[in-house]
Design a protein around this motif. Sequence first.
Motif, PDB file in Angstrom:
ATOM      1  N   GLU A   1      -4.212  -4.314   6.612  1.00 47.67           N
ATOM      2  CA  GLU A   1      -5.615  -4.638   6.903  1.00 47.67           C
ATOM      3  C   GLU A   1      -6.002  -4.200   8.314  1.00 47.67           C
ATOM      4  O   GLU A   1      -7.067  -3.636   8.531  1.00 47.67           O
ATOM      5  N   ALA A   2      -5.106  -4.428   9.267  1.00 48.21           N
ATOM      6  CA  ALA A   2      -5.412  -4.146  10.664  1.00 48.21           C
ATOM      7  C   ALA A   2      -5.143  -2.698  11.074  1.00 48.21           C
ATOM      8  O   ALA A   2      -5.782  -2.195  12.001  1.00 48.21           O
ATOM      9  N   ASN A   3      -4.229  -2.016  10.400  1.00 51.77           N
ATOM     10  CA  ASN A   3      -3.759  -0.727  10.909  1.00 51.77           C
ATOM     11  C   ASN A   3      -3.902   0.473   9.982  1.00 51.77           C
ATOM     12  O   ASN A   3      -3.760   1.600  10.428  1.00 51.77           O
ATOM     13  N   LYS A   4      -4.113   0.271   8.711  1.00 54.90           N
ATOM     14  CA  LYS A   4      -4.327   1.360   7.739  1.00 54.90           C
ATOM     15  C   LYS A   4      -3.328   2.521   7.874  1.00 54.90           C
ATOM     16  O   LYS A   4      -3.690   3.626   8.288  1.00 54.90           O
ATOM     17  N   PRO A   5      -2.064   2.305   7.519  1.00 56.99           N
ATOM     18  CA  PRO A   5      -1.105   3.423   7.537  1.00 56.99           C
ATOM     19  C   PRO A   5      -1.482   4.466   6.488  1.00 56.99           C
ATOM     20  O   PRO A   5      -2.302   4.207   5.604  1.00 56.99           O
ATOM     21  N   ASN A   6      -0.889   5.662   6.600  1.00 56.24           N
ATOM     22  CA  ASN A   6      -1.168   6.745   5.649  1.00 56.24           C
ATOM     23  C   ASN A   6      -0.303   6.689   4.397  1.00 56.24           C
ATOM     24  O   ASN A   6      -0.648   7.257   3.371  1.00 56.24           O
ATOM     25  N   LEU A   7       0.871   6.066   4.521  1.00 59.18           N
ATOM     26  CA  LEU A   7       1.848   6.039   3.439  1.00 59.18           C
ATOM     27  C   LEU A   7       2.664   4.764   3.551  1.00 59.18           C
ATOM     28  O   LEU A   7       2.936   4.300   4.658  1.00 59.18           O
ATOM     29  N   ILE A   8       3.054   4.216   2.399  1.00 59.17           N
ATOM     30  CA  ILE A   8       3.827   2.974   2.388  1.00 59.17           C
ATOM     31  C   ILE A   8       5.078   3.169   1.550  1.00 59.17           C
ATOM     32  O   ILE A   8       5.007   3.616   0.402  1.00 59.17           O
ATOM     33  N   LEU A   9       6.231   2.841   2.149  1.00 59.66           N
ATOM     34  CA  LEU A   9       7.496   2.787   1.417  1.00 59.66           C
ATOM     35  C   LEU A   9       7.729   1.321   1.100  1.00 59.66           C
ATOM     36  O   LEU A   9       7.777   0.491   2.015  1.00 59.66           O
ATOM     37  N   LEU A  10       7.862   0.998  -0.168  1.00 58.13           N
ATOM     38  CA  LEU A  10       7.846  -0.401  -0.598  1.00 58.13           C
ATOM     39  C   LEU A  10       9.002  -0.703  -1.538  1.00 58.13           C
ATOM     40  O   LEU A  10       9.095  -0.124  -2.627  1.00 58.13           O
ATOM     41  N   ASP A  11       9.863  -1.605  -1.119  1.00 57.11           N
ATOM     42  CA  ASP A  11      10.953  -2.069  -1.980  1.00 57.11           C
ATOM     43  C   ASP A  11      10.369  -3.002  -3.036  1.00 57.11           C
ATOM     44  O   ASP A  11       9.554  -3.877  -2.720  1.00 57.11           O
ATOM     45  N   ILE A  12      10.762  -2.819  -4.274  1.00 60.56           N
ATOM     46  CA  ILE A  12      10.268  -3.688  -5.349  1.00 60.56           C
ATOM     47  C   ILE A  12      10.734  -5.122  -5.149  1.00 60.56           C
ATOM     48  O   ILE A  12       9.994  -6.068  -5.402  1.00 60.56           O
ATOM     49  N   GLY A  13      11.940  -5.313  -4.642  1.00 57.34           N
ATOM     50  CA  GLY A  13      12.523  -6.651  -4.539  1.00 57.34           C
ATOM     51  C   GLY A  13      12.387  -7.294  -3.172  1.00 57.34           C
ATOM     52  O   GLY A  13      13.357  -7.822  -2.645  1.00 57.34           O
TER      53      GLY A  13
END
Length: 126
Positions: free
Chosen positions: A44-56
Amino acid sequence: MQLKVLIIEDNFIIQMFLESIITDMGHEVANTVDNSEDALDFIEANKPNLILLDIGISGSRDGIETSQIIYEKYKIPVIFITGNSDESTLERAKKTKPIHIIHKPIDDHKLKSEFAGIFEKLNITS
């Protein structure tokens, strides 16, 4: 183009590994967090360009629920990282429209190769 990447992963060793690979490829790690709440606050505060997200990930929402919010509210590309390969989990994950799913275990050569394909999809030179 240099990306600002948010890493959402609750394993500290994997966080450090991902940070190293991303910076070696010339991109910026905007932040690393280990749960949905901190991730959504940061986005919300920083708006990155890409997110790497672990499912767990830890917290009140798993990575798939977090990805759905990111997709609907922010439209930021998400790459899932998962050690879970059961079909029902992967089907749930695919419904959130990630740009890629990387399966653990991962090594630096495999990850760099996967990123090259991902960056090509996004029309980004690494």
